[in-house]
Design a protein around this motif. Sequence first.
Motif, PDB file in Angstrom:
ATOM      1  N   ILE A  50       0.841  -1.202   0.000  1.00 23.34           N
ATOM      2  CA  ILE A  50       0.000   0.000   0.000  1.00 23.34           C
ATOM      3  C   ILE A  50       0.876   1.253   0.000  1.00 23.34           C
ATOM      4  CG2 ILE A  50      -1.660   1.335   1.368  1.00 23.34           C
ATOM      5  CD1 ILE A  50      -2.863  -1.364   2.256  1.00 23.34           C
ATOM      6  N   GLY A  51       1.955   1.210   0.778  1.00 22.70           N
ATOM      7  CA  GLY A  51       2.872   2.339   0.800  1.00 22.70           C
ATOM      8  C   GLY A  51       3.471   2.621  -0.572  1.00 22.70           C
ATOM      9  N   ARG A  52       3.896   1.550  -1.276  1.00 30.81           N
ATOM     10  CA  ARG A  52       4.472   1.736  -2.614  1.00 30.81           C
ATOM     11  C   ARG A  52       3.426   2.279  -3.591  1.00 30.81           C
ATOM     12  NH1 ARG A  52       6.590  -3.333  -1.310  1.00 30.81           N
ATOM     13  NH2 ARG A  52       5.109  -4.395  -2.682  1.00 30.81           N
ATOM     14  N   GLU A  53       2.220   1.730  -3.510  1.00 26.16           N
ATOM     15  CA  GLU A  53       1.171   2.199  -4.412  1.00 26.16           C
ATOM     16  C   GLU A  53       0.772   3.637  -4.076  1.00 26.16           C
ATOM     17  OE1 GLU A  53      -2.058  -0.576  -4.608  1.00 26.16           O
ATOM     18  OE2 GLU A  53      -0.809  -2.195  -5.421  1.00 26.16           O
ATOM     19  N   GLY A  54       0.902   4.019  -2.798  1.00 30.13           N
ATOM     20  CA  GLY A  54       0.634   5.400  -2.415  1.00 30.13           C
ATOM     21  C   GLY A  54       1.650   6.355  -3.016  1.00 30.13           C
ATOM     22  N   ILE A  55       2.919   5.955  -3.028  1.00 27.68           N
ATOM     23  CA  ILE A  55       3.958   6.792  -3.641  1.00 27.68           C
ATOM     24  C   ILE A  55       3.641   7.012  -5.114  1.00 27.68           C
ATOM     25  CG2 ILE A  55       6.394   6.847  -4.320  1.00 27.68           C
ATOM     26  CD1 ILE A  55       7.018   5.370  -1.707  1.00 27.68           C
ATOM     27  N   ARG A  56       3.180   5.967  -5.799  1.00 30.06           N
ATOM     28  CA  ARG A  56       2.851   6.102  -7.220  1.00 30.06           C
ATOM     29  C   ARG A  56       1.705   7.096  -7.437  1.00 30.06           C
ATOM     30  NH1 ARG A  56       5.662   2.607 -10.187  1.00 30.06           N
ATOM     31  NH2 ARG A  56       6.548   0.791  -9.134  1.00 30.06           N
ATOM     32  N   HIS A  68       1.381   9.769  -5.593  1.00 33.55           N
ATOM     33  CA  HIS A  68       1.903  11.041  -5.075  1.00 33.55           C
ATOM     34  C   HIS A  68       1.428  11.364  -3.667  1.00 33.55           C
ATOM     35  CE1 HIS A  68       3.725  11.911  -8.974  1.00 33.55           C
ATOM     36  NE2 HIS A  68       2.588  11.459  -9.515  1.00 33.55           N
ATOM     37  N   PHE A  69       1.115  10.299  -2.891  1.00 30.25           N
ATOM     38  CA  PHE A  69       0.955  10.481  -1.455  1.00 30.25           C
ATOM     39  C   PHE A  69       2.339  10.423  -0.813  1.00 30.25           C
ATOM     40  CE2 PHE A  69      -3.283   9.042  -2.648  1.00 30.25           C
ATOM     41  CZ  PHE A  69      -4.093   9.850  -1.874  1.00 30.25           C
ATOM     42  N   SER A  70       2.403  10.859   0.438  1.00 30.13           N
ATOM     43  CA  SER A  70       3.641  10.739   1.218  1.00 30.13           C
ATOM     44  C   SER A  70       3.383   9.734   2.334  1.00 30.13           C
ATOM     45  CB  SER A  70       4.043  12.095   1.802  1.00 30.13           C
ATOM     46  OG  SER A  70       4.329  13.016   0.765  1.00 30.13           O
ATOM     47  N   PRO A  71       3.577   8.450   2.051  1.00 32.11           N
ATOM     48  CA  PRO A  71       3.197   7.433   3.036  1.00 32.11           C
ATOM     49  C   PRO A  71       4.267   7.203   4.102  1.00 32.11           C
ATOM     50  CG  PRO A  71       3.911   6.377   1.014  1.00 32.11           C
ATOM     51  CD  PRO A  71       4.004   7.856   0.779  1.00 32.11           C
ATOM     52  N   GLU A  72       3.788   6.906   5.288  1.00 26.44           N
ATOM     53  CA  GLU A  72       4.623   6.370   6.366  1.00 26.44           C
ATOM     54  C   GLU A  72       4.049   5.009   6.722  1.00 26.44           C
ATOM     55  OE1 GLU A  72       5.771   6.979  11.088  1.00 26.44           O
ATOM     56  OE2 GLU A  72       4.808   8.623   9.989  1.00 26.44           O
ATOM     57  N   GLY A  78      -1.205  18.329 -13.982  1.00 23.38           N
ATOM     58  CA  GLY A  78       0.068  17.927 -14.570  1.00 23.38           C
ATOM     59  C   GLY A  78       0.661  16.664 -13.980  1.00 23.38           C
ATOM     60  N   LEU A  79       0.134  16.215 -12.834  1.00 21.84           N
ATOM     61  CA  LEU A  79       0.640  14.990 -12.217  1.00 21.84           C
ATOM     62  C   LEU A  79      -0.167  13.787 -12.699  1.00 21.84           C
ATOM     63  CD1 LEU A  79       1.359  15.789  -8.447  1.00 21.84           C
ATOM     64  CD2 LEU A  79       3.013  15.353 -10.271  1.00 21.84           C
ATOM     65  N   GLU A  80       0.512  12.689 -12.883  1.00 23.08           N
ATOM     66  CA  GLU A  80      -0.139  11.427 -13.227  1.00 23.08           C
ATOM     67  C   GLU A  80       0.386  10.328 -12.319  1.00 23.08           C
ATOM     68  OE1 GLU A  80       0.516  10.619 -17.328  1.00 23.08           O
ATOM     69  OE2 GLU A  80      -0.790  12.256 -18.033  1.00 23.08           O
ATOM     70  N   ILE A  81      -0.378   9.268 -12.213  1.00 26.60           N
ATOM     71  CA  ILE A  81       0.087   8.116 -11.436  1.00 26.60           C
ATOM     72  C   ILE A  81       1.375   7.592 -12.062  1.00 26.60           C
ATOM     73  CG2 ILE A  81      -0.467   5.754 -10.728  1.00 26.60           C
ATOM     74  CD1 ILE A  81      -3.423   6.540 -10.756  1.00 26.60           C
ATOM     75  N   LEU A 107      10.566   1.832 -11.674  1.00 20.11           N
ATOM     76  CA  LEU A 107      11.103   1.360 -10.395  1.00 20.11           C
ATOM     77  C   LEU A 107      11.205   2.524  -9.421  1.00 20.11           C
ATOM     78  CD1 LEU A 107      12.452  -0.840  -8.634  1.00 20.11           C
ATOM     79  CD2 LEU A 107      14.625  -0.237  -9.753  1.00 20.11           C
ATOM     80  N   LEU A 108      10.598   2.374  -8.240  1.00 26.26           N
ATOM     81  CA  LEU A 108      10.682   3.405  -7.207  1.00 26.26           C
ATOM     82  C   LEU A 108      12.039   3.364  -6.526  1.00 26.26           C
ATOM     83  CD1 LEU A 108       7.145   2.944  -5.600  1.00 26.26           C
ATOM     84  CD2 LEU A 108       7.842   4.693  -7.260  1.00 26.26           C
ATOM     85  N   PRO A 109      12.479   4.442  -5.873  1.00 28.01           N
ATOM     86  CA  PRO A 109      13.766   4.433  -5.167  1.00 28.01           C
ATOM     87  C   PRO A 109      13.772   3.372  -4.067  1.00 28.01           C
ATOM     88  CG  PRO A 109      12.936   6.679  -5.389  1.00 28.01           C
ATOM     89  CD  PRO A 109      11.818   5.758  -5.801  1.00 28.01           C
TER      90      PRO A 109
END
Length: 586
Positions: free
Chosen positions: A28-34, A36-40, A166-169, A175-177
Motif C-alpha cells: 500500500i505504501g508503494r502504491e501510495g507513492i505512485r 503522489h501520497f507521502s506514506p509512512e 500535470g501529475l499522473e500516477i 522502479l521506485l527508489p
Amino acid sequence: MPHPPEARRLLVLYGSQTGCAQDVAERIGREGIRRHFSPEVSAMDDYDIENLINEKLVIFVCSTTGQGEEPDNMKKFWKFLLRKALPRDILEQLEYTVFGLGDSSYQKFNFPSKKLYKRLGQLGATGFFPRGDGDDQHYIGVDGTLNPWLQGMWETLLRKYPLSSGLEIIPQEVLLPPSYRIRFLDDVTEKPSVRLEPNFEFATLITNQRITSTEHFQDVRHLEMDVSQLSHQAYNPGDIADIIPKNLPEGVQAFMELMKWTDIADKPLIVEPNQPDRRVPVRLEGVQTLRSLFENHLDIYSVPRRSFIEMLSYFTTDENETEKLQEFCSTEGQDDFYAYAYRVKRTIFEVLEDFHSPKIDLDYLLDIFPLIRHRSFSISSSPTAHPSQIHLTVGIVQYKTKLQIARTGVCTKWLAQLDQGDRIPIRIAKGTMKLPAAPVPAIFIGPGTGIAPMRSFIEERVARGCTENYLFFGCRYSAMDYHYRAQWEEYAAKGQLKLYVAASRDQDDKMYVQHQLINQGAMIWDLIVNHEAVIFLSGNANRMQKDVNQAFVEIIQSHGNMSEAEATSYLNTLEKSRRFQQECWF
C-alpha cells in the motif's frame, strides 16, 4: 467535497504476526507513492499513538492470530484504543479504512480487523472505504480479495485527494527508489554483529532428543533450553516461545553462488535508510556481510509473495522473463501465479533458479527479500516443575512438494541440527489458553504435538497437588510416537492422572481421540455438569478439531438429553466462559 490536493500524507499502520500484513502494508505504501501520497508505513506498536489525533488519513492492515487474537505488534496500540477515558470524538478529524487478513475456516474470522474498524468509529473517526476481508481460503489466497479492494480504495482516495494539475500516477513499470542502501566498508575488521529484535534474548540448548522411534516416519524432538540468563524468563503454563531460526550455511553458500555474489559475500557492510520515514530494523544494525544477512536475517526459502515477484521483475535482463513476472503480478495472472508458487510450494531460491537473468541492485535487498520471521511453539514445560528451563515439543516438518522435491521446514531443519550449548533466539509470548485458579477437574486433549501445552498444564497441576487430571492423547502407534509415555504412566500409577490413549493404527478399526471421548461420555458429562471441569484442546485443526467438537456435541446430546442445536449452544457457552479452550493450527 474533495480534499485540497496538497494534503497528501498517508499513514499505513499494520499488525502482523507472520509478515503477511506487513507485506500488504508495504505494498500500500508503494502504491501510495505512485499516486503522489507521502506514506509512512509502521507497525502499530512502533507508532507514537499520541500523534493519532493529528492524523487525517490512515489505512490499517491487521492479521489474526490464535483464536481470533490481535497480532503481538498491535497489542499495545489496541489496548490504548480500548481505554474508557478516551473522549468519543477524539478521532473526529481522522478518515480511515481497515483491511484484515484471516482464514474463514476459523470461527473468529478476522476478529481483530472487525473490532478495530468498529472501535475507530466509536472514537469519532470516519470510514472512507468499507473494511476488507482477506481470506486464506480463497483459491488464490489473500490477493483474491485484496486486489479488488485496493482498486476500489484507491479510486475512492483519488476522488477525495485529486492529483495536482500535470501529475499522473507513476506507471507500474517505473522502479521506485530503494527504501535502504547498502554501503560497503573499507579496512574494517569488526565481525558481523548478531543483534536481536526487541524482547528476544539468547537461551542455551541443553537437550535435543528425538522422542519418536527411528523407524517412525516423523521425527519429533524434545528440546530443553536454559533460560536462567534471560531478563524476561518468567512464563506461565500455556505460554508460547517465539524462535527466530537461521538459514544453514551450506544453503546460503549455494545461494551466493547462484547470485554470483561469492566475491563480495564476506565484505563488511552496513544498511542505511534511504527514505526519511524508514528505520533500519534493529536486527540489521551494525556491521554485516551479505553472507551474515542471508544466514541470520533474510528469507530465501519461503514461498514468494506477490511483492517479491513484482520487485524481481525490475531487475530481469531477459524480456521474456520480465513479461512472465509482470503477468504473475497482474489481475489476470493470479491463477497462474498461484499454480506456479503456492500450489507447489516453490521457494524464493527456486524462483531464482528458474529466472536466470535478474541482476539485483544490492540497495534493493530489503525491498525484495523478506526478513526471516519468528516461529511460535507452545511451551511444553511447567515453570514450577522446571525452574529456569523451557521445553519444546517440535515435529520436524518434512514433506514432498507436488514437484516431488523433498523439503524440510526452515525452522525445524535448523532446530534439528542444533547441539548442546548452541544459542537460540527466543521470546516468551502469552498463549491463548490458561489454567483456572480453582483446582477444578481438567480434561486435556492433545493428539500428536498438540501434547505440548498439555504437558505444561499437567506438570503444573501435579506440582500444585491437583489430581483430577484427565488426558486424552492420540498417536499412530503406541510403540513409535507415544510422546512422553513414561511420564504419563508414572503420573497415572501415582493417582495424579487418568490416561486415555488412542493409538489409531494399533488395531484394525482406527481409534482417534474423539472415539475415546465418546467412550468416556458419561464420565465427561458428570465432570462438566457436576464438577465444573475445564476442557483444553490443542493440535492440528485439519480435521481433528471439528471431530472433537462434534464428539462433545454428541456427548452433551446423549447424556444431557438435548437436541443437536441445544448441545451446540451449550458447547458454545462453555467456550465463551473459558471452560472450553482451544488452540489449534493448520
